[in-house]
Structure formats: C-alpha cells, structure tokens
Design an enzyme around this catalytic site. Structure first.
Site, PDB file in Angstrom:
ATOM      1  N   ASN A   8      59.525  49.849  34.743  1.00 29.15           N
ATOM      2  CA  ASN A   8      59.500  48.389  34.695  1.00 29.15           C
ATOM      3  C   ASN A   8      60.059  47.978  33.336  1.00 29.15           C
ATOM      4  OD1 ASN A   8      58.973  45.689  34.737  1.00 29.15           O
ATOM      5  ND2 ASN A   8      56.729  45.886  34.704  1.00 29.15           N
ATOM      6  N   TRP A   9      61.311  47.583  33.344  1.00 32.95           N
ATOM      7  CA  TRP A   9      61.958  47.231  32.069  1.00 32.95           C
ATOM      8  C   TRP A   9      61.465  45.896  31.525  1.00 32.95           C
ATOM      9  CZ3 TRP A   9      67.944  48.491  32.727  1.00 32.95           C
ATOM     10  CH2 TRP A   9      68.091  49.873  32.893  1.00 32.95           C
ATOM     11  N   LYS A  10      60.817  45.091  32.367  1.00 30.98           N
ATOM     12  CA  LYS A  10      60.375  43.748  31.978  1.00 30.98           C
ATOM     13  C   LYS A  10      61.566  42.943  31.438  1.00 30.98           C
ATOM     14  CE  LYS A  10      55.833  45.663  31.292  1.00 30.98           C
ATOM     15  NZ  LYS A  10      54.548  45.609  30.633  1.00 30.98           N
ATOM     16  N   GLU A  35      51.440  40.504  34.457  1.00 35.34           N
ATOM     17  CA  GLU A  35      52.078  39.473  33.629  1.00 35.34           C
ATOM     18  C   GLU A  35      52.477  38.261  34.482  1.00 35.34           C
ATOM     19  OE1 GLU A  35      54.874  42.189  31.840  1.00 35.34           O
ATOM     20  OE2 GLU A  35      53.172  43.149  30.851  1.00 35.34           O
ATOM     21  N   GLY A  84      56.218  50.952  31.638  1.00 35.31           N
ATOM     22  CA  GLY A  84      56.891  49.869  30.923  1.00 35.31           C
ATOM     23  C   GLY A  84      57.625  50.407  29.708  1.00 35.31           C
ATOM     24  N   GLY A  85      56.999  50.289  28.548  1.00 35.28           N
ATOM     25  CA  GLY A  85      57.629  50.631  27.264  1.00 35.28           C
ATOM     26  C   GLY A  85      58.373  51.961  27.268  1.00 35.28           C
ATOM     27  N   SER A 104      50.550  52.231  29.610  1.00 30.51           N
ATOM     28  CA  SER A 104      50.802  53.159  28.502  1.00 30.51           C
ATOM     29  C   SER A 104      51.045  54.603  28.955  1.00 30.51           C
ATOM     30  CB  SER A 104      49.676  53.091  27.470  1.00 30.51           C
ATOM     31  OG  SER A 104      49.580  51.783  26.933  1.00 30.51           O
ATOM     32  N   HIS A 155      52.673  41.795  39.462  1.00 28.47           N
ATOM     33  CA  HIS A 155      52.433  42.412  38.157  1.00 28.47           C
ATOM     34  C   HIS A 155      51.464  41.521  37.364  1.00 28.47           C
ATOM     35  CE1 HIS A 155      53.012  43.823  34.077  1.00 28.47           C
ATOM     36  NE2 HIS A 155      53.395  44.953  34.628  1.00 28.47           N
ATOM     37  N   GLU A 191      47.145  49.138  37.648  1.00 28.84           N
ATOM     38  CA  GLU A 191      47.455  48.987  36.229  1.00 28.84           C
ATOM     39  C   GLU A 191      46.325  48.221  35.538  1.00 28.84           C
ATOM     40  OE1 GLU A 191      51.965  49.143  35.513  1.00 28.84           O
ATOM     41  OE2 GLU A 191      51.521  47.135  36.204  1.00 28.84           O
ATOM     42  N   GLY A 243      50.764  48.143  27.637  1.00 26.66           N
ATOM     43  CA  GLY A 243      51.422  47.822  26.371  1.00 26.66           C
ATOM     44  C   GLY A 243      50.511  47.954  25.164  1.00 26.66           C
TER      45      GLY A 243
HETATM   46  P1  PGA Z   1      53.379  49.877  29.657  1.00 22.43           P
HETATM   47  O1  PGA Z   1      53.576  48.807  30.852  1.00 22.43           O
HETATM   48  O2  PGA Z   1      53.804  51.210  30.196  1.00 22.43           O
HETATM   49  O3  PGA Z   1      54.278  49.370  28.555  1.00 22.43           O
HETATM   50  O4  PGA Z   1      51.934  49.850  29.285  1.00 22.43           O
HETATM   51  C1  PGA Z   1      53.262  49.150  32.176  1.00 22.43           C
HETATM   52  C2  PGA Z   1      53.499  47.969  33.077  1.00 22.43           C
HETATM   53  O5  PGA Z   1      53.206  46.833  32.689  1.00 22.43           O
HETATM   54  O6  PGA Z   1      54.011  48.130  34.209  1.00 22.43           O
END
Ligand code: PGA
Length: 254
Positions: free
Chosen positions: A10-12, A100, A237-238, A216, A98, A170, A176
């Site tokens: 997930n590049w966001k 967010e 994500g990251g 994470s 998600h 998640e 994050g």
């Molecule tokens: P993260 O994000 O790996 O940066 O914690 C995961 C996500 O939100 O899908």
C-alpha cells in the site's frame, strides 16, 4: 484447498511518477519466482495505475490494485473513481475500508458495504481492511469490534461472493508506528476472524479466505508473522516503498 499467500503493498499518497516507475522497475528486476499459491498485489496511487499495470503485466502473479473506489456506478460525482473505470484499466483489486479512509474520510461500515458491492459487481477483488484502535485494544474488546466491522460490511454477501474477498487485519495502533502486533496477537485475531466467518458461513468458506496482517510489517518481522497458521501474508505500507525491503517480505511468504 491451499489459501493464497499474499504480499500486498500500500503505497498510500507517496512517490512522484518517476519514483514510482523506478520502484516498479526495481521490483520487476528482482524477478521473484512465485509459486501458484503466492501473489503480489501493488496498491498504487490512481494516476500511476495504468503505468504500473503496463510495467507488471508480464510478471506472473503480480496484480495492481487501487487504494479506493466509489460506491456508485457512474455519474455526477466529481473527483471520484468508479470500480468500472478501474476494470477498464485492467486493475484487478481494490482496497476497501483502509483505516485512513475510515478516519479521515469518515467511511462507515455501511458505506463500505456499498463499496464492496460495487467492486464485486465490476469484477474487482476487494481487499477489505479492518482493525481496532488502541483504546479498543486496551479495553480488551477488539474481537467484538472487528466482528462488527465484518458483519456490517461483509455479511450481507452470500458464500460465493464472500470467497472473492481478501481480508486485511490492521490494528490501527500498529500502522506506521513501528509497533507491530506480536505474532501471537496477530494469530489470535486472525483465528477469531476465521471463526466469525465459519459461524456466519461454513468451515470450507472460512478456510478458503486469505487473511493478511498489516501494521509495521518489515523485512525483519515478516517471516515470523507469516509463519502463523492463520496469517496468509501482509498488507505493507512504509516498507513497501523500498524494493529490497519489500522483496524480502515477498520472499517471506509461506
Ligand atoms: P505500515 O502501513 O506498514 O506503514 O504500518 C500498513 C497499512 O496502513 O496498510
């Protein structure tokens, strides 16, 4: 039936177009030889979907996902993107719900149910995200919280429709933050989710659905998390913004 083991990125809202091209080129160059039950899904920003599809179309078991779509089929909805538009770009998957989106764009379980229906109707595979915030975890009510998310957004589906869904658990407190759920905490929740699916549907349906862990996930913890019985890969994500790191995660799939 073997459940699909999936490394999803997930590049966001990150990377310029040129950086996105470079990251895809590096990932493709790693030439992962994925067995049939393993998949890589890359959820990239909307403007990069077509480019990402073109760069990966010859790589077996690589799929491109959007990070969101709208619930309506077409019409006067300025700024939104429909599931049919994604399909016309040969996008195959879409993230739905998600945390967010839930938090910053007030997406409710009911609204997400509509997005699930729109995605399935268009032929997309939804990656349905669920998970609790820290206060819920501290109160010890996380299982009931996640069960409600599942029931309000997914349980109107019949078993055949449900089998088309990928679930991503998640915990918001792990996204994050660098704070990963322990592999035991992940396994406990994944087993709880599977047992909800079994109660509502049946054992075969529950066993067939891939449940990814997100929050994470890194190269250094992926293997331990993915080794858990009910953890079928990760939504990352990251760590997915670095080709070498994400490749380590792909290699950690069961
Ligand atoms: P993260 O994000 O790996 O940066 O914690 C995961 C996500 O939100 O899908």
């Amino acid at each position: 039936m073997l459940r699909k083991q999936i490394a999803a990125a997930n590049w966001k809202m990150n990377l310029s177009f040129q950086q996105a091209e470079q990251l895809l080129d590096s990932l493709v160059a790693q030439s992962h030889s994925l067995s049939d039950n393993r998949q890589v899904i890359l959820a990239v920003p909307f403007p990069y979907l077509d480019m990402a599809k073109k760069k990966t179309s010859l790589i077996p078991h690589f799929f491109i996902a959007a990070q969101n779509c709208y619930s309506k089929k077409a019409g006067a909805f300025t700024g939104e993107t429909s599931a049919d538009m994604l399909v016309s770009l040969r996008v195959t998957h879409v993230l739905v719900g998600h945390s967010e989106r839930r938090e910053y764009f007030s997406e409710s379980n009911q609204f997400l149910a509509e997005k699930i229906d729109a995605s399935l109707a268009a032929g997309l595979t939804p990656v349905f995200c669920c998970g609790e915030a820290l206060p819920v975890r501290e109160a010890g009510t996380q299982n009931a919280f996640v069960a409600k998310q599942l029931s309000e957004s997914l349980f109107h589906l019949d078993a055949e429709q449900l089998k088309k869904i990928i679930i991503a658990y998640e915990p918001i407190w792990a996204i994050g933050t660098g704070k990963t759920a322990s592999s035991q905490q992940a396994q406990e929740m994944h087993a709880a989710i599977r047992s909800e699916l079994q109660k509502k549907y049946d054992a075969a349906t529950a066993e067939s659905i891939s449940i990814l862990y997100g929050g994470s996930v890194k190269g250094s913890n992926a293997a331990e998390l993915f080794a858990m019985k009910d953890v079928d890969g990760g939504l990352v994500g990251g760590a997915s913004l670095d080709a070498a790191e994400f490749s380590t995660i792909i290699d950690a799939l069961k």
